[in-house]
Enzyme design. Structure first.
Site, PDB file in Angstrom:
ATOM      1  N   LYS A 312      23.710  37.060  13.939  1.00 38.33           N
ATOM      2  CA  LYS A 312      24.325  37.762  15.318  1.00 38.33           C
ATOM      3  C   LYS A 312      23.295  36.350  16.409  1.00 38.33           C
ATOM      4  O   LYS A 312      22.734  36.423  16.770  1.00 38.33           O
ATOM      5  CB  LYS A 312      24.128  38.815  15.166  1.00 38.33           C
ATOM      6  CG  LYS A 312      24.937  39.209  14.117  1.00 38.33           C
ATOM      7  CD  LYS A 312      26.265  39.556  14.500  1.00 38.33           C
ATOM      8  CE  LYS A 312      26.882  40.311  14.316  1.00 38.33           C
ATOM      9  NZ  LYS A 312      27.154  42.321  15.278  1.00 38.33           N
ATOM     10  N   CYS A 406      45.206  55.139  48.460  1.00 40.42           N
ATOM     11  CA  CYS A 406      45.145  53.179  48.173  1.00 40.42           C
ATOM     12  C   CYS A 406      44.739  52.709  49.599  1.00 40.42           C
ATOM     13  O   CYS A 406      44.697  53.275  50.640  1.00 40.42           O
ATOM     14  CB  CYS A 406      46.854  53.018  48.569  1.00 40.42           C
ATOM     15  SG  CYS A 406      46.881  51.028  48.774  1.00 40.42           S
ATOM     16  N   CYS A 409      47.169  51.047  52.350  1.00 42.15           N
ATOM     17  CA  CYS A 409      47.964  51.694  53.390  1.00 42.15           C
ATOM     18  C   CYS A 409      47.341  53.507  53.190  1.00 42.15           C
ATOM     19  O   CYS A 409      48.334  53.350  53.691  1.00 42.15           O
ATOM     20  CB  CYS A 409      49.027  51.402  52.467  1.00 42.15           C
ATOM     21  SG  CYS A 409      49.357  52.229  50.753  1.00 42.15           S
TER      22      CYS A 409
END
Ligand code: IVH
Length: 667
Positions: A312, A406, A409
């Site tokens: 890997k 928010c 706002c």
């Protein structure tokens, strides 16, 4: 370590690994890297070996993972689907080589392949016909996803050539190329949905979708790398794959026979660098002993073959400091947390920001300001925070809190049941939601108004367009008051707004920005309901009668039209003269890019079938014709095109284009 301490640690590891198994296999949403997962697994394996008194048949070490989703019928694997042991450095690869040498005690060869990072699949063929496609599941039984897999064009349904056994299984990896992944995520983002973290999640998520027609749209690919069966054509894995290529399978070209472990190291080194230039993800290399006789001699442990191993690559990862978190409000009002990081170099770019997805992710990571975090490029594309280096954590730090109001706002945020995102519900008064809606409305696939993000923002800030309908009363004089506009550019914008009134109904529907109504859904709605009034009046029961419309979309449409503000918006658009009913011809129309152009197609194509190309030509306003004439504009030539057609085109001076040229023309 006392036995009590060992038991505590074993129990802790088992529950932690199980949680990650669930995240990875069931939810397709891993929260730690494969590397970290393997470290946990290795520690558990070691402890279980040291303290055999705590063995448990249900330990995560006793199974190879589980991706069973009960909605599909399950099917037993005739031959178990095992996984591969992992190595992470040359030393571990050398140990593997020594084990093989010791066990075989004779000359042998390796085959090196890439380790494709998608989702594995087992295909069964009987008498040359694909009969079943089954996922790995728990290794002994998986989900039957035949219907979905049949949509993958690189998988042959009927085999070509000869020499294939009457019954055999072939295994491989279904994956999503970067280009397809990016397109899919852009679409998701434009719909206000959560994008997939990487192509692997997109592939495994999609394979389990119930509706195979949706799967078909995702343009998967599939590489095959392992044939299982009793009467295989040769005793060499490499040669069997070469044979399988002649039967129509997509056998990757990135495969090499190696005579020594040094050749294997060369292959690993080469691809650790070159993988960045591949159009799909790989997460390592697989080394297999070539001879099937040797393979049988080496055999299997309970979980993995002794004749193969994976190496890997280190996921590209960096450690840096979390400085702050921004909360961004999108067009749909969804609030996405974005981490600001101390700039750090990662896979050739400077990373300053990383996506945090949602509130749950912050809690899962137990993230705190000033934390030292690990950043990885998921699928080598989007930087993501995958964990915290808690050793460096400041003593007085407190978990980060998701905001409640928010950031734009100040309206209190809401989170509906079953949703991962918080939303700002003030969708007609919150600035980024409004500008986002305007940008979406004017977009190319929507009303195709010739203006970009910056113009939308400018018009909004100056109070000229505070709602999409204001676009239709915008004047040239207003535009000329803005520095950015001169006579010509103002006129162009007004003309383009006027032209948008001719955009077909389905694109207007898409432009409205109704949640879950993307381009395809809008087309289906327009074709079924024909005009806006029947759509407005449709109940959820009526809506779900339309093709591809489910409960979730139906509910979203009903909610949208129930809002009086949206009703008056429709009225204003009607007055402006925007198309609110479908014209029978335009249901499938996408653009006029090929208007007036006639194209003749011939040969076989890679990305689309001939029928699809014909449809595409028509969807873009062109004509697909069947016999060549001096009026033909282009000959679209695929593989195995007949020489006479080509000759005729040359004689008539008709330009010959290939599939890529054509895709560019309609893009
Ligand atoms: S051979 C018994 N070859 O890796 C051996 N596997 O960890 C069967 N994979 O489940 C697997 N590329 O999904 C093989 N070239 C390759 C591969 C490959 C990717 C995946 C496969 C498998 C997993 C094993």
């Amino acid at each position: 370590m006392t036995t009590q301490e060992a038991l505590d640690r074993i129990n802790y590891l088992r529950t932690t690994i199980e949680t990650h198994n669930y995240q990875y296999y069931t939810l397709s949403a891993p929260i730690i890297s494969d590397f970290d997962f393997d470290i946990l697994m290795k520690e558990l394996e070691k402890l279980e070996a040291e303290f055999p008194q705590y063995a448990d048949a249900n330990s995560p070490t006793q199974r190879v993972g589980n991706d069973i989703n009960m909605k599909f019928t399950q099917r037993e694997h005739k031959y178990p689907m095992l996984s591969l042991g992992n190595t992470y450095n040359e030393g571990e690869l050398l140990d593997f080589d020594n084990r093989v040498k010791k066990a075989l005690d004779q000359q042998f060869e390796y085959v090196c392949e890439l380790k494709y990072d998608g989702t594995s699949i087992s295909l069964t063929y009987q008498n040359g016909q694909l009969t079943h496609a089954v996922t790995r599941g728990d290794g002994s039984k998986g989900d039957d996803v035949t219907a979905n897999v049949k949509t993958i064009r690189s998988i042959p349904l009927t085999l070509h050539g000869k020499g294939f056994p009457a019954f055999f299984e072939i295994r491989g990896e279904i994956f999503m190329p970067h280009s397809v992944f990016q397109k899919l995520n852009n679409e998701k983002i434009s719909l206000g949905e959560q994008p997939f973290a990487n192509p692997r999640n997109a592939a495994s998520g999609t394979l389990k979708m119930q509706n195979s027609s949706l799967v078909a749209k995702r343009h998967f690919d599939c590489f095959l790398y392992y044939i299982v069966g009793d009467n295989l054509p040769t005793e060499s894995h490499f040669q069997n794959l070469e044979m399988a290529r002649t039967w129509g399978f997509k056998i990757p070209a990135y495969i090499k026979r190696c005579n020594s472990i040094n050749d294997v190291f060369q292959f690993v080194k080469y691809w650790d660098i070159e993988r960045k230039n591949l159009p799909f993800d790989i997460d390592g290399i697989v080394v297999k002993v070539d001879s099937m006789i040797h393979q049988r001699n080496l055999g299997f442990t309970s979980k993995t073959p002794r004749w193969a191993i994976s190496y890997k690559f280190q996921a590209e990862r960096a450690e840096t400091k979390l400085l702050s978190v921004d909360f961004q409000v999108g067009r749909t009002g969804a609030v996405t947390p974005v981490a600001n990081l101390e700039p750090v170099q990662l896979a050739g770019t400077t990373v300053k920001r990383a996506s945090l997805h949602n509130a749950d992710q912050i809690i899962l990571l137990d993230l705190r300001l000033k934390d030292t975090v690990f950043v990885e490029k998921a699928g080598e594309i989007i930087p993501q925070i995958i964990g915290v280096n808690t050793a460096n954590r400041l003593a007085n730090s407190v978990p980060l809190k998701f905001i409640e109001n928010c950031p734009e706002c100040n309206t209190p945020l809401v989170r509906s049941e079953g949703e991962v995102a918080y939303y700002c519900p003030n969708y007609n008064g919150c600035a980024p939601q409004i500008t986002g809606k305007i940008e979406h409305f004017i977009g190319r696939a929507a009303m195709n108004i010739n203006a970009g993000e910056a113009t939308a923002e400018l018009l909004y800030r100056n109070g000229f367009v505070t709602h999409i309908t204001d676009l239709y009363s915008l004047t040239k004089e207003q535009l000329l008051t803005l520095d950015r506009f001169a006579e010509k550019s103002a006129e162009n914008l007004i003309n383009s707004i006027n032209d948008s009134k001719k955009v077909p109904f389905h694109r207007v529907l898409f432009a409205l920005g109704i949640r879950y109504v993307g381009e395809t859904v809008a087309k289906k709605l327009a074709a079924h309901f024909k005009n806006i009034d029947s759509l407005i009046n449709a109940t959820t029961t009526k809506l779900v009668e339309a093709e591809e419309i489910g409960e979730r979309i139906a509910q979203s449409i009903v909610t949208f039209f129930a809002d009086e503000r949206n009703q008056s918006m429709i009225e204003e658009l009607r007055v402006a003269g925007v198309q609110l009913s479908a014209n029978d011809n335009d249901a499938n129309k996408i653009s006029d890019k090929l208007a007036g152009i006639s194209i003749i197609i011939s040969g076989n194509f890679e990305r689309y079938s001939r029928e699809e190309i014909k449809q595409l030509i028509e969807m873009h306003g062109g004509k697909s014709i069947s016999s060549i004439s001096p009026k033909t504009n282009y000959l679209l030539a695929g593989d195995k095109i007949g020489p006479s057609k080509l000759e005729k085109a040359r004689k008539l001076n008709i330009p010959v284009i290939n599939e890529n040229d054509f895709i560019k023309m309609i893009e």
